[in-house]
Design a protein around this motif. Structure first.
Motif, short mmCIF file in Angstrom:
data_model
loop_
_atom_site.label_atom_id
_atom_site.label_comp_id
_atom_site.label_asym_id
_atom_site.label_seq_id
_atom_site.Cartn_x
_atom_site.Cartn_y
_atom_site.Cartn_z
N VAL A 178 0.96 -1.27 0.14
CA VAL A 178 0.02 0.03 -0.34
C VAL A 178 0.76 1.20 0.08
CG1 VAL A 178 -1.82 1.29 1.47
CG2 VAL A 178 -2.02 -1.20 1.17
N LEU A 179 1.98 1.42 0.63
CA LEU A 179 2.84 2.65 0.69
C LEU A 179 3.72 2.34 -0.56
CD1 LEU A 179 4.13 2.36 4.38
CD2 LEU A 179 2.47 3.85 3.54
N SER A 180 4.20 1.46 -1.03
CA SER A 180 4.98 1.51 -2.50
C SER A 180 4.27 1.81 -3.44
CB SER A 180 5.88 0.00 -2.43
OG SER A 180 4.71 -0.76 -3.26
N ALA A 181 3.01 1.70 -3.51
CA ALA A 181 2.23 2.07 -4.81
C ALA A 181 2.25 3.57 -5.11
CB ALA A 181 0.81 1.44 -4.73
N PRO A 182 1.78 4.41 -3.98
CA PRO A 182 1.63 5.90 -4.56
C PRO A 182 3.16 6.32 -4.60
CG PRO A 182 1.20 5.33 -2.28
CD PRO A 182 1.12 4.10 -2.92
N ILE A 183 4.25 5.72 -4.10
CA ILE A 183 5.77 6.25 -4.03
C ILE A 183 6.25 5.93 -5.61
CG2 ILE A 183 7.95 5.67 -2.98
CD1 ILE A 183 6.75 5.49 -0.28
N SER A 184 5.86 4.90 -5.86
CA SER A 184 6.09 4.42 -7.09
C SER A 184 5.53 5.10 -8.39
CB SER A 184 5.98 2.91 -7.52
OG SER A 184 6.64 2.05 -6.72
N PHE A 185 4.40 5.86 -8.18
CA PHE A 185 3.52 6.34 -8.92
C PHE A 185 4.23 7.84 -9.23
CE2 PHE A 185 0.10 9.44 -10.08
CZ PHE A 185 -0.40 8.61 -11.46
N VAL A 186 4.66 8.23 -8.26
CA VAL A 186 5.25 9.71 -8.17
C VAL A 186 6.61 9.37 -8.72
CG1 VAL A 186 5.80 11.76 -6.77
CG2 VAL A 186 3.58 10.52 -6.34
N VAL A 187 7.57 8.79 -7.81
CA VAL A 187 8.99 8.72 -8.14
C VAL A 187 9.18 8.25 -9.59
CG1 VAL A 187 11.14 7.60 -7.03
CG2 VAL A 187 9.49 8.53 -5.67
N LEU A 188 8.69 7.20 -9.89
CA LEU A 188 9.08 6.34 -11.22
C LEU A 188 8.15 6.92 -12.48
CD1 LEU A 188 9.36 2.83 -9.76
CD2 LEU A 188 11.08 4.53 -10.22
N ARG A 189 7.74 8.09 -12.24
CA ARG A 189 6.77 8.66 -13.38
C ARG A 189 7.57 8.77 -14.85
NH1 ARG A 189 3.90 13.27 -11.58
NH2 ARG A 189 2.23 11.83 -11.46
N LYS A 190 8.83 9.17 -14.92
CA LYS A 190 9.44 9.33 -16.00
C LYS A 190 9.99 7.79 -16.63
CE LYS A 190 11.70 13.87 -15.03
NZ LYS A 190 12.72 14.49 -14.78
N GLU A 191 10.35 6.94 -15.84
CA GLU A 191 10.52 5.65 -16.26
C GLU A 191 9.32 4.87 -16.87
OE1 GLU A 191 13.09 2.81 -17.63
OE2 GLU A 191 13.66 4.72 -16.37
N ARG A 192 8.17 5.01 -15.91
CA ARG A 192 7.08 4.60 -16.45
C ARG A 192 6.62 5.10 -17.90
NH1 ARG A 192 4.21 5.53 -12.37
NH2 ARG A 192 3.17 7.68 -13.44
N ASP A 193 6.79 6.29 -18.02
CA ASP A 193 6.60 6.98 -19.46
C ASP A 193 7.35 6.37 -20.50
OD1 ASP A 193 4.50 8.64 -18.35
OD2 ASP A 193 5.86 10.34 -17.93
N ARG A 194 8.71 6.29 -20.29
CA ARG A 194 9.47 5.57 -21.39
C ARG A 194 9.10 4.08 -21.69
NH1 ARG A 194 14.51 6.74 -18.03
NH2 ARG A 194 14.59 9.02 -17.86
N ALA A 195 8.77 3.26 -20.33
CA ALA A 195 8.31 1.99 -20.68
C ALA A 195 7.11 2.11 -21.47
CB ALA A 195 8.14 1.40 -19.26
N SER A 196 6.12 2.90 -21.12
CA SER A 196 5.01 2.92 -22.11
C SER A 196 5.09 3.32 -23.64
CB SER A 196 4.00 4.05 -21.42
OG SER A 196 3.98 5.23 -22.08
N VAL A 197 6.44 4.25 -23.92
CA VAL A 197 6.60 4.30 -25.28
C VAL A 197 7.16 3.25 -25.85
CG1 VAL A 197 8.41 5.73 -26.57
CG2 VAL A 197 7.27 7.03 -24.83
N GLN A 198 7.96 2.60 -25.26
CA GLN A 198 8.56 1.13 -25.50
C GLN A 198 7.56 -0.02 -25.93
OE1 GLN A 198 11.38 -0.35 -22.81
NE2 GLN A 198 12.81 0.97 -23.58
N VAL A 199 6.44 0.03 -25.15
CA VAL A 199 5.05 -0.73 -25.30
C VAL A 199 4.46 -0.12 -26.44
CG1 VAL A 199 2.95 -1.56 -24.31
CG2 VAL A 199 5.18 -1.54 -23.13
N VAL A 200 4.25 1.03 -26.95
CA VAL A 200 3.47 1.43 -27.96
C VAL A 200 4.47 1.18 -29.04
CG1 VAL A 200 2.64 3.73 -28.97
CG2 VAL A 200 2.20 3.13 -26.80
N GLU A 201 5.62 1.36 -29.22
CA GLU A 201 6.26 1.20 -30.41
C GLU A 201 6.37 -0.31 -30.66
OE1 GLU A 201 10.39 2.39 -29.36
OE2 GLU A 201 9.74 4.51 -29.78
N ARG A 202 6.24 -1.26 -29.71
CA ARG A 202 6.27 -2.70 -30.11
C ARG A 202 5.07 -3.05 -30.67
NH1 ARG A 202 7.81 -5.93 -25.07
NH2 ARG A 202 9.53 -4.72 -25.25
N VAL A 203 3.95 -2.43 -30.11
CA VAL A 203 2.37 -2.47 -30.66
C VAL A 203 2.45 -2.33 -31.96
CG1 VAL A 203 0.16 -2.10 -30.35
CG2 VAL A 203 1.43 -2.65 -28.55
#
Length: 99
Positions: free
Chosen positions: A46-71
């Protein structure tokens, strides 16, 4: 994608260590009976979810770009295969009508 997953796991493990320390020091309540480990894991999740959401925003965006390119690549490959099948089908039909 793997990098984001490992970073997310790292945030969870960090929360797990901190929560474990707080529970065993008495700053946070212990679970009921034998549920102490589950309590610590659930609280860490429960604590790590919002922390990850805020702290890893840039990395999540990079990962989503990779997924979109693959699709997009997969869609392009499927469309290329369809057009090849259409050409073969049209050629076969044209040869069948010529006979």
């Amino acid at each position: 994608m793997l990098r984001y997953t490992l970073m997310r796991l790292g945030v969870f493990v960090g929360c797990l260590v901190v929560v474990s320390g707080l529970v065993y020091s008495g700053a946070l309540p212990r679970g009921l009976g034998d549920s102490n480990i589950m309590w610590i894991a659930l609280l860490s999740l429960v604590l790590s979810a919002p922390i990850s959401f805020v702290v890893l925003r840039k990395e999540r965006d990079r990962a989503s770009v990779q997924v979109v390119e693959r699709v997009d690549r997969m869609k392009a490959n499927i469309e290329a295969n369809r057009s090849q099948e259409d050409v073969v089908d049209d050629t076969t039909r044209a040869q069948g009508q010529a006979s």
